[in-house]
Each structure stands twice: as C-alpha cells, then as structure tokens.
Write a protein that holds these residues in place. Sequence first.
Motif, PDB file in Angstrom:
ATOM      1  N   THR A 110       0.847  -1.187   0.000  1.00  0.00           N
ATOM      2  CA  THR A 110       0.000   0.000   0.000  1.00  0.00           C
ATOM      3  C   THR A 110       0.883   1.236   0.000  1.00  0.00           C
ATOM      4  O   THR A 110       2.053   1.182   0.401  1.00  0.00           O
ATOM      5  CB  THR A 110      -0.915   0.040   1.234  1.00  0.00           C
ATOM      6  OG1 THR A 110      -0.117   0.225   2.427  1.00  0.00           O
ATOM      7  CG2 THR A 110      -1.717  -1.244   1.369  1.00  0.00           C
ATOM      8  N   THR A 111       0.313   2.339  -0.435  1.00  0.00           N
ATOM      9  CA  THR A 111       1.075   3.587  -0.494  1.00  0.00           C
ATOM     10  C   THR A 111       1.597   3.984   0.880  1.00  0.00           C
ATOM     11  O   THR A 111       2.770   4.375   1.020  1.00  0.00           O
ATOM     12  CB  THR A 111       0.197   4.720  -1.057  1.00  0.00           C
ATOM     13  OG1 THR A 111      -0.267   4.365  -2.368  1.00  0.00           O
ATOM     14  CG2 THR A 111       0.980   6.023  -1.142  1.00  0.00           C
ATOM     15  N   GLY A 150       6.506   5.685  -1.279  1.00  0.00           N
ATOM     16  CA  GLY A 150       5.063   5.739  -1.499  1.00  0.00           C
ATOM     17  C   GLY A 150       4.713   5.514  -2.954  1.00  0.00           C
ATOM     18  O   GLY A 150       3.766   4.776  -3.279  1.00  0.00           O
ATOM     19  N   ALA A 202       2.736   2.261  -4.378  1.00  0.00           N
ATOM     20  CA  ALA A 202       1.485   2.538  -5.085  1.00  0.00           C
ATOM     21  C   ALA A 202       1.456   1.822  -6.431  1.00  0.00           C
ATOM     22  O   ALA A 202       0.390   1.434  -6.910  1.00  0.00           O
ATOM     23  CB  ALA A 202       1.315   4.044  -5.284  1.00  0.00           C
ATOM     24  N   GLY A 221      -2.826   7.965  -0.812  1.00  0.00           N
ATOM     25  CA  GLY A 221      -2.809   6.625  -0.242  1.00  0.00           C
ATOM     26  C   GLY A 221      -3.999   6.358   0.648  1.00  0.00           C
ATOM     27  O   GLY A 221      -4.578   5.256   0.628  1.00  0.00           O
TER      28      GLY A 221
END
Length: 285
Positions: A120-121, A183, A187, A276
């Motif tokens: 996940t971000t 991030g 992503a 996010g």
Amino acid sequence: MTLWLRIFLVGLTLWTATVVVTAWTENSNLVPTVVLFGSFLVPVTFVVWAYGRDRSPRVTVEMMFKAFVVGGVLGVLGASLLESWLIRPSIVMYVLVGLIEEGVKLAALIFVTRHVKTRTTMDGVILGATVGFGFAAFESAGYAFNALFTAKGLSLSQLVETEVLRGILAPVGHGLWTAIAGGALFAARGRFTVPVVLTYLGVSLLHALWDSMTAIAIAITLVLTGRPWQFELLRIGRVPRVTPWQVHVFTVLNWAGLVTISLVALVWLWTTVRSGRRQREIVSQ
C-alpha cells in the motif's frame, strides 16, 4: 506522553549528559557514545513516530528495524562505492550525487521488502522513511566523526555543532525524500512505472538542489551585490574578500532556499499520503 516523545527526551538528556561529562573529563573513550547518540537520536525518534502512523499490520517492528539498519547500511555503502569517482565539485556532481543516493536508498528499500506481497502507499511511505532515516543516521555518524578532527587536534565543539545541525535538518532530508519515493513505488505495486521513475528523478533533483544550495546562494549573492573588483579577482582565479552585507544576503538566500526545498517536499509527501488514504478508503468500501 507518547512513546516517540519519551524516546526523544530521554535520548536528548543522555546525549547532553555524555557531552558534558566528555568535555569535563576529556575522556576520549566517551566520544563514540556522543557520536552514536547524536547521530541516531532524531532518526530513531522519527521512525518510532512513523510506526504509529497509518500503517498496515504487515509493517512489523522487525520489518522496521530491518529497513532502518540493513537499508541504511546498504544505502551508505552503495553511495560510497558509486560516489568514490566524483571528485571535483560541480553542478553535474551534485546532480549525480542526488541520483546515486536516492537510487541506492530505493534499491535498499526494494531489497528489504522483496518478500512483501501486498503493498500500500502508506506502507511504502513509512518503510521508505525508515530506510531514509537509517541512511541519514549512519551518514551523520560519519560526518560527526570527521568533524572531530581538526588541525589543532580533537574538537568536541565541532562534533557537537555538526550533530545539532544535522539533527535539526534530518526530518526534511533523506527520510522525507525516500518516503515520497517509497510511497510511489508501493502505489505501483513495486513496478517501475512512469510515475515511479518521475518521482525518483524529482526527489533526486530536490536532493541535488539541497546539496548545492550553498553554491547557488553564493552565485545569486554575487549577481545581486557583486562589485567590479570582486568579479575581476574571480576572473583571474582569486577568491575576493566579501563584505558584511554580502554575508547577510548569502545567509538569507541559503536558508530561504533550504526552507523552500523542504516545503516542496513536505507538500509532495502530504499529497502522496492523502492519495494513499483515499485508495485505502476505496478498497475498504
């Protein structure tokens, strides 16, 4: 009182006490303690703070520790090897240093998270920041150690000044830049997509601008306030004497540039975190 604040206050107290005792007793055996406490205090504090943010259960203490230590050491080793041939300061050198250091930190992040399946971000931001702060801690220890040695012998004051300055600037340096890159990487589920490459180039540019800000501030100061005799001395390869006013202008420009770079990076990180969180809300619906 939160955990990260307790860690910071206790660490700051111990570091201050160590500095005072070292100065009082002139016991060189305490110098490594001063170096380690001063270099690791702020990075460790921010990693503990990041651990309490919007992370998933997959980001464990063990993973954070691995990202900080293994990622940080691999980062400084990779940067040292790749930068060993960069000798002469120039604009190109600053750009290459930015590309190299941001590249090795991103590579270190990929290595320590290679077994992570779901990305996940926010996890990428937190783990990227952890790798960046690990890099910053080990790098600062090196700078502090070098600052100890002067032509007149060992200088505890220079060591302390170096650690204080780098500690103050640490939150808007390596940890921030690698958090943004991490991030973007997470992503994209670990793939090198166009946004990931552009993010890497962007944070590398911020890094290069940060490192070259002193040279940029000097150049702008000369353009704005330079005297004909100063340009003549520069033309023949001599360093001209500067005026008190030029010193003030340089200081303002230098710090204004650093603040601007930091604000750009903070806004960039904020947009990454916001994106996010939106993605997580959509998935959970």
